[in-house]
Every structure is written in structure tokens, then in C-alpha cells.
Design a protein around this motif. Structure first.
Motif, PDB file in Angstrom:
ATOM      1  N   LYS A  75       0.848  -1.195   0.000  1.00 49.31           N
ATOM      2  CA  LYS A  75       0.000   0.000   0.000  1.00 49.31           C
ATOM      3  C   LYS A  75       0.883   1.245   0.000  1.00 49.31           C
ATOM      4  O   LYS A  75       1.771   1.374   0.837  1.00 49.31           O
ATOM      5  CB  LYS A  75      -0.866  -0.056   1.258  1.00 49.31           C
ATOM      6  N   LEU A 125     -10.148   1.593   0.761  1.00 45.03           N
ATOM      7  CA  LEU A 125     -10.388   1.470   2.200  1.00 45.03           C
ATOM      8  C   LEU A 125     -11.782   2.009   2.517  1.00 45.03           C
ATOM      9  O   LEU A 125     -12.105   3.158   2.201  1.00 45.03           O
ATOM     10  CB  LEU A 125      -9.329   2.279   2.979  1.00 45.03           C
ATOM     11  N   ILE A 167      -5.866   0.099  -3.756  1.00 41.88           N
ATOM     12  CA  ILE A 167      -6.502  -0.483  -2.566  1.00 41.88           C
ATOM     13  C   ILE A 167      -7.592   0.499  -2.140  1.00 41.88           C
ATOM     14  O   ILE A 167      -7.352   1.702  -2.034  1.00 41.88           O
ATOM     15  CB  ILE A 167      -5.478  -0.722  -1.435  1.00 41.88           C
ATOM     16  N   GLU A 187     -10.509  -3.369   3.724  1.00 42.95           N
ATOM     17  CA  GLU A 187      -9.774  -3.045   2.493  1.00 42.95           C
ATOM     18  C   GLU A 187      -9.981  -4.078   1.399  1.00 42.95           C
ATOM     19  O   GLU A 187     -10.064  -5.280   1.660  1.00 42.95           O
ATOM     20  CB  GLU A 187      -8.276  -2.918   2.788  1.00 42.95           C
ATOM     21  N   ASN A 190     -17.685  -3.090   3.066  1.00 41.16           N
ATOM     22  CA  ASN A 190     -16.634  -3.794   2.325  1.00 41.16           C
ATOM     23  C   ASN A 190     -17.064  -5.232   2.049  1.00 41.16           C
ATOM     24  O   ASN A 190     -16.995  -5.711   0.916  1.00 41.16           O
ATOM     25  CB  ASN A 190     -15.328  -3.760   3.131  1.00 41.16           C
TER      26      ASN A 190
END
Ligand code: TMP
Length: 237
Positions: A3, A27, A25, A78, A51
Motif C-alpha cells: 500500500k 479502504l 486499494i 480493504e 466492504n
């Protein structure tokens, strides 16, 4: 995958670069916004719930032949996604009337449409996401006719897949918002699908189980999202 720095901070999610030029990525934070970011609140378990919810729905759509940006869930909040160049419009499909269409056309909430509608909105909070049409998209260079046709085709196909999935769980898919982007020239579904960007009602009681609970101060927001997840068989950890 490593990341790197935060590239973009949205109202509810942050996007990070990775050491791979083709991937980001995403979040999912606990921030919950309404009214174009005018109201923002932290809700416990929100990032995690959305998510998991989004990953579950995106995989169902992928199985149904829809190209999606989601690759892999990395942890509770994530997700690894393909790096898309976003088309700056929101695609809204409605099966029942609620929200802005009621205000705009003076129709009653809950009216069932004879066939689903499709609307484009420009992604711009300061302007309160104004509605735009195909001609605006082409004239301002936000997208091509081919991309417009593909966004509509995919949005309606997604409606068939998701209406059936929610119906089996005793839920009405009232409306939803999608965002698309290009991956090496191919149009695919980006952003997220969660109760933050759709309306879901219990089929029998018409109880609201989506972000309208937050917008309207009804309480039990995340509990409602969790109930939907449980009813459709989506694991939350
Ligand atoms: P609307 O009734 O406000 O036009 O919204 C229709 C659906 O699309 C509703 O489920 C909320 C979702 N939506 C978003 O999540 N974000 C947006 O910016 C817009 C315009 C709609």
C-alpha cells in the motif's frame, strides 16, 4: 501488494496507490455522509459491513458476466481493485419511486414503475449532482455514445441479477446508483454496491433497510445493513 500513498479521499472511502500500476486499494471508512456531504457521521462497523457487502455483490455480478473492478478482499475494511479511469457520471436505475424522483415529478413514494427507469447524474457535490442526459455526456466529452450504451446495458442487466437476489431474501430493490470506469479501454463496474447507494425495503412491511434510515434519522442504520447481509447470505467477517 504494498500500500502506497492515499490518492483520493472520498466521503466514505479512501483510495490508495499500490506498487502495481494496474491496482488500487480501496479502504472503507466508518464515515457516513448524506445530502452531498453536508452531514457526515461515524457509524460503528460501517466500513467493514460495506466492504463485505460490496465484495459479495460484486462477485455475484461477476458470476453473471458483468465486468467488475473488485479483485480480492484484503481484510475487513480493504479491498484490492483494478485501477479504473472513472466516467464522471452516476447511473441510477429505479424500480419503485423514492427520493429525488418523487420531489422532481411529484409522485408518491412507493409507486411501482411499469418498467425500470435509467437516469444519469453528474458526479459533483457542489452542484448537488445535477441530472444530465446522453447529449451532455457526449458534448462535454465525459463519455462516448458507445460507453453510454454499454453503461445502460450493464445497469439493466445488473437490475435483473440483483432484483432476483434480493427478492429471494424478501427484499424489494427500489433503486440504486452505479459508477463505471475504463480498465485498459474496457468499461467495467467500479465504486461500490452497498446499502449506502441503493434503496432496499422489506417486501411485506416496506421497512427501509438502507441509507434512508440515516438520511431520515430513523436509527438502526448499521443494524439494517447487517440484516440485509444476513438475509442474502453475505458473510460479514
Ligand atoms: P435519488 O433518489 O437521490 O436520486 O437517488 C437514487 C438512488 O441512487 C438512491 O438509492 C441513492 C443513490 N444515489 C447515491 O448513492 N449517490 C448519489 O450521489 C445519487 C445521486 C444517488
Amino acid at each position: 501488494m504494498e500500500k502506497k500513498q492515499e490518492l483520493y479521499r472520498g466521503k466514505a472511502k479512501s483510495v490508495y496507490e499500490t506498487d502495481d500500476a494496474d491496482h488500487y486499494i480501496m479502504l472503507y471508512r466508518d464515515d457516513t455522509s448524506a445530502f452531498d456531504g453536508k452531514v457526515i457521521k461515524q457509524l460503528d462497523r460501517k466500513g467493514k459491513t460495506n466492504n463485505h457487502f460490496n465484495f459479495f455483490i460484486m462477485k455475484k455480478l461477476e458470476e453473471a458476466g458483468i465486468p467488475v473492478h473488485v479483485e480480492k478482499m484484503l481484510n475487513d475494511t480493504e479491498c484490492l481493485v483494478k485501477k479504473l479511469e472513472m466516467v464522471p457520471v452516476e447511473c441510477v436505475v429505479r424500480n419503485f419511486c423514492a427520493g429525488s424522483i418523487c420531489r422532481r415529478l411529484g409522485v408518491e413514494e412507493g409507486l411501482e414503475l411499469k418498467q425500470p427507469t435509467f437516469e444519469f447524474f453528474l458526479k459533483n457535490d457542489e452542484l448537488h449532482d445535477p441530472m444530465v442526459n446522453d447529449s451532455h455526456i457526449i458534448s462535454f466529452g465525459w463519455g462516448t455514445q458507445e460507453q453510454i450504451d454499454k453503461m445502460k446495458e450493464l445497469s439493466f442487466k445488473i437490475n435483473e441479477v440483483l432484483k432476483a437476489l434480493f427478492d429471494k431474501a424478501g427484499l424489494l430493490l427500489v433503486d440504486y446508483k452505479l459508477e463505471f470506469g475504463l480498465y485498459h479501454g474496457q468499461l467495467m463496474l467500479g465504486d461500490e454496491f452497498s446499502p449506502d447507494g441503493c434503496r432496499l425495503w422489506d417486501k411485506e412491511t416496506r421497512k427501509k433497510l438502507d441509507k434512508d434510515r440515516f438520511r431520515q434519522g430513523l436509527g438502526g442504520v448499521i443494524e439494517a445493513y447487517e440484516e440485509v447481509a444476513r438475509r442474502i447470505g453475505c458473510p460479514l467477517d
